[in-house]
Design an enzyme around this catalytic site. Structure first.
Site, PDB file in Angstrom:
ATOM      1  N   HIS A  47      37.678  44.274  45.199  1.00  0.00           N
ATOM      2  CA  HIS A  47      38.330  44.130  46.507  1.00  0.00           C
ATOM      3  C   HIS A  47      37.461  43.275  47.446  1.00  0.00           C
ATOM      4  O   HIS A  47      37.964  42.400  48.151  1.00  0.00           O
ATOM      5  CB  HIS A  47      38.494  45.503  47.179  1.00  0.00           C
ATOM      6  CG  HIS A  47      39.470  46.425  46.507  1.00  0.00           C
ATOM      7  ND1 HIS A  47      39.089  47.622  45.943  1.00  0.00           N
ATOM      8  CD2 HIS A  47      40.813  46.340  46.335  1.00  0.00           C
ATOM      9  CE1 HIS A  47      40.157  48.241  45.466  1.00  0.00           C
ATOM     10  NE2 HIS A  47      41.210  47.487  45.670  1.00  0.00           N
ATOM     11  N   LYS A 159      43.743  40.653  37.892  1.00  0.00           N
ATOM     12  CA  LYS A 159      43.809  41.868  37.055  1.00  0.00           C
ATOM     13  C   LYS A 159      45.256  42.356  36.959  1.00  0.00           C
ATOM     14  O   LYS A 159      45.700  42.770  35.915  1.00  0.00           O
ATOM     15  CB  LYS A 159      42.930  42.973  37.627  1.00  0.00           C
ATOM     16  CG  LYS A 159      42.933  44.207  36.735  1.00  0.00           C
ATOM     17  CD  LYS A 159      41.897  45.194  37.158  1.00  0.00           C
ATOM     18  CE  LYS A 159      42.450  46.257  38.073  1.00  0.00           C
ATOM     19  NZ  LYS A 159      43.383  47.170  37.431  1.00  0.00           N
ATOM     20  N   MET A 194      37.046  46.216  37.099  1.00  0.00           N
ATOM     21  CA  MET A 194      36.921  47.214  38.170  1.00  0.00           C
ATOM     22  C   MET A 194      38.304  47.671  38.619  1.00  0.00           C
ATOM     23  O   MET A 194      39.247  46.885  38.682  1.00  0.00           O
ATOM     24  CB  MET A 194      36.169  46.621  39.346  1.00  0.00           C
ATOM     25  CG  MET A 194      34.723  46.406  39.013  1.00  0.00           C
ATOM     26  SD  MET A 194      33.798  46.023  40.483  1.00  0.00           S
ATOM     27  CE  MET A 194      32.168  45.886  39.756  1.00  0.00           C
TER      28      MET A 194
HETATM   29  P1  AMP Z   1      44.659  47.746  44.679  1.00  0.00           P
HETATM   30  O1  AMP Z   1      43.919  48.332  45.833  1.00  0.00           O
HETATM   31  O2  AMP Z   1      44.249  48.328  43.354  1.00  0.00           O
HETATM   32  O3  AMP Z   1      46.151  47.708  44.891  1.00  0.00           O
HETATM   33  O4  AMP Z   1      44.194  46.228  44.593  1.00  0.00           O
HETATM   34  C1  AMP Z   1      44.287  45.367  45.698  1.00  0.00           C
HETATM   35  C2  AMP Z   1      44.096  43.951  45.235  1.00  0.00           C
HETATM   36  O5  AMP Z   1      42.822  43.841  44.606  1.00  0.00           O
HETATM   37  C3  AMP Z   1      45.139  43.511  44.202  1.00  0.00           C
HETATM   38  O6  AMP Z   1      45.492  42.162  44.447  1.00  0.00           O
HETATM   39  C4  AMP Z   1      44.399  43.650  42.896  1.00  0.00           C
HETATM   40  O7  AMP Z   1      44.872  42.772  41.882  1.00  0.00           O
HETATM   41  C5  AMP Z   1      42.997  43.278  43.324  1.00  0.00           C
HETATM   42  N1  AMP Z   1      42.007  43.816  42.387  1.00  0.00           N
HETATM   43  C6  AMP Z   1      41.862  45.108  42.022  1.00  0.00           C
HETATM   44  N2  AMP Z   1      40.875  45.220  41.110  1.00  0.00           N
HETATM   45  C7  AMP Z   1      40.414  43.976  40.888  1.00  0.00           C
HETATM   46  C8  AMP Z   1      39.405  43.417  40.040  1.00  0.00           C
HETATM   47  N3  AMP Z   1      38.674  44.169  39.226  1.00  0.00           N
HETATM   48  N4  AMP Z   1      39.208  42.090  40.083  1.00  0.00           N
HETATM   49  C9  AMP Z   1      39.948  41.295  40.893  1.00  0.00           C
HETATM   50  N5  AMP Z   1      40.904  41.749  41.703  1.00  0.00           N
HETATM   51  C10 AMP Z   1      41.146  43.073  41.709  1.00  0.00           C
END
Ligand code: AMP
Length: 292
Positions: A47, A159, A194
């Protein structure tokens, strides 16, 4: 006064959509560009990397933190989704974020929403099979965030490759005029992508979870050595994953990275995508097969 205190004072926390909308209006009037990073919080280095990238792409960075109930199915982990607003606030403040937008569920959905945005051609496959309605929930909340924040750019992690494909299509079909930027997957030192959901994993499950990345490396190795037959690649990938007795493979597929159509032979646009369940935790991972 310490540096942290100074940095966090700079970041504004907004909980009302109207105030968020007004803030964006003022920035637009002042000629400032805004990049949005939509999240569900419980920040990790992935993030934070998206937030820093956003800071390179626009004058101002807005991070939304909202655990969106309409993208969770019955029996999924909405109630136990990890949350730690205080820690998230500090981490966002230290990552150059200008506004942390943290609406409540009542603020986002004052009445149960009767409108949904659907991109069935891209959403009904892969993760959509085991999570019906999930991408409608994602598109609907991202559409609302685009209207409230009115960013010029929005950053999404690679991801969630299917989410990225669906949102790109939604944004272009509906003329949102938001530039969708993909950010590479950020991994732990042993290769595990992650994820806030990694916090659910027991020690044994955490050790097993590395098999996702290991199977991707194996596939890329085979492709680099000249293997072009998807069926043979997938059989190798499955071997690396199913050797563990605590993994259930949901899917392993090679698709075109843009239209998500399954492929029989590897080409320049081939993406290997995986979803597994380890215990009660669902994990996904992916990689382009030919990218350096
Ligand atoms: P989330 O809080 O899991 O909904 O993720 C928020 C944003 O962060 C989304 O665009 C995800 O694709 C991105 N994200 C989550 N984990 C990763 C990661 N390991 N590497 C890159 N982007 C990530």
């Amino acid at each position: 006064m310490g540096t942290n205190a100074l940095i966090s004072i700079r970041m504004e926390i907004i909980t009302s959509s109207q105030q968020m909308h007004d803030w964006s209006g003022r920035q637009a009037a002042a000629g400032k560009t805004v990049a949005l990073v939509p999240t569900m919080g419980y920040f990790h280095a992935g993030h934070l990397s998206l937030m820093r990238r956003a800071g390179e792409l626009a004058d101002l960075v807005v991070v939304s933190l909202f655990v969106n109930p309409i993208q969770f199915g019955p029996g999924e982990d909405l109630a136990r989704y990890p949350r730690d607003l205080e820690r998230d606030r500090d981490l966002a403040g230290e990552s150059g974020v200008d506004v942390l937008f943290v609406p409540s569920v009542a603020e986002m959905y004052p009445v149960p929403p009767a409108t949904r945005i659907s991109v069935p051609v891209l959403a009904d496959r892969l993760c959509g099979r085991s999570r019906p309605g999930h991408f409608d929930g994602v598109c609907t909340v991202v559409g609302k965030l685009f209207n409230v924040v009115r960013p010029g750019t929005a950053i999404f992690g690679a991801k969630d490759f299917q989410q990225l494909a669906v949102i790109r299509r939604m944004s272009s079909d509906l003329n949102w005029g938001v530039e969708i930027v993909a950010h590479p997957i950020v991994r732990e030192s042993d290769g595990l992508a992650m994820s806030s959901r990694n916090s659910y994993l027991s020690e044994k499950d955490r050790a097993t979870a590395v098999c996702l990345h290991r199977s991707i490396c194996r596939a890329r190795e085979l492709v680099a050595a000249g293997e072009g037959e998807v069926a043979r690649l997938l059989s190798e990938v499955e071997k690396v994953i199913t050797i563990h007795d605590n993994v259930c493979l949901e899917y392993a597929v090679v698709v075109d990275a843009v239209d998500l159509e399954p492929q029989l032979r590897v080409g320049g646009d081939s993406l290997l995508a995986l979803a597994v369940r380890i215990g009660a935790t669902r994990l996904i991972d992916n990689a382009m097969l030919l990218e350096s």
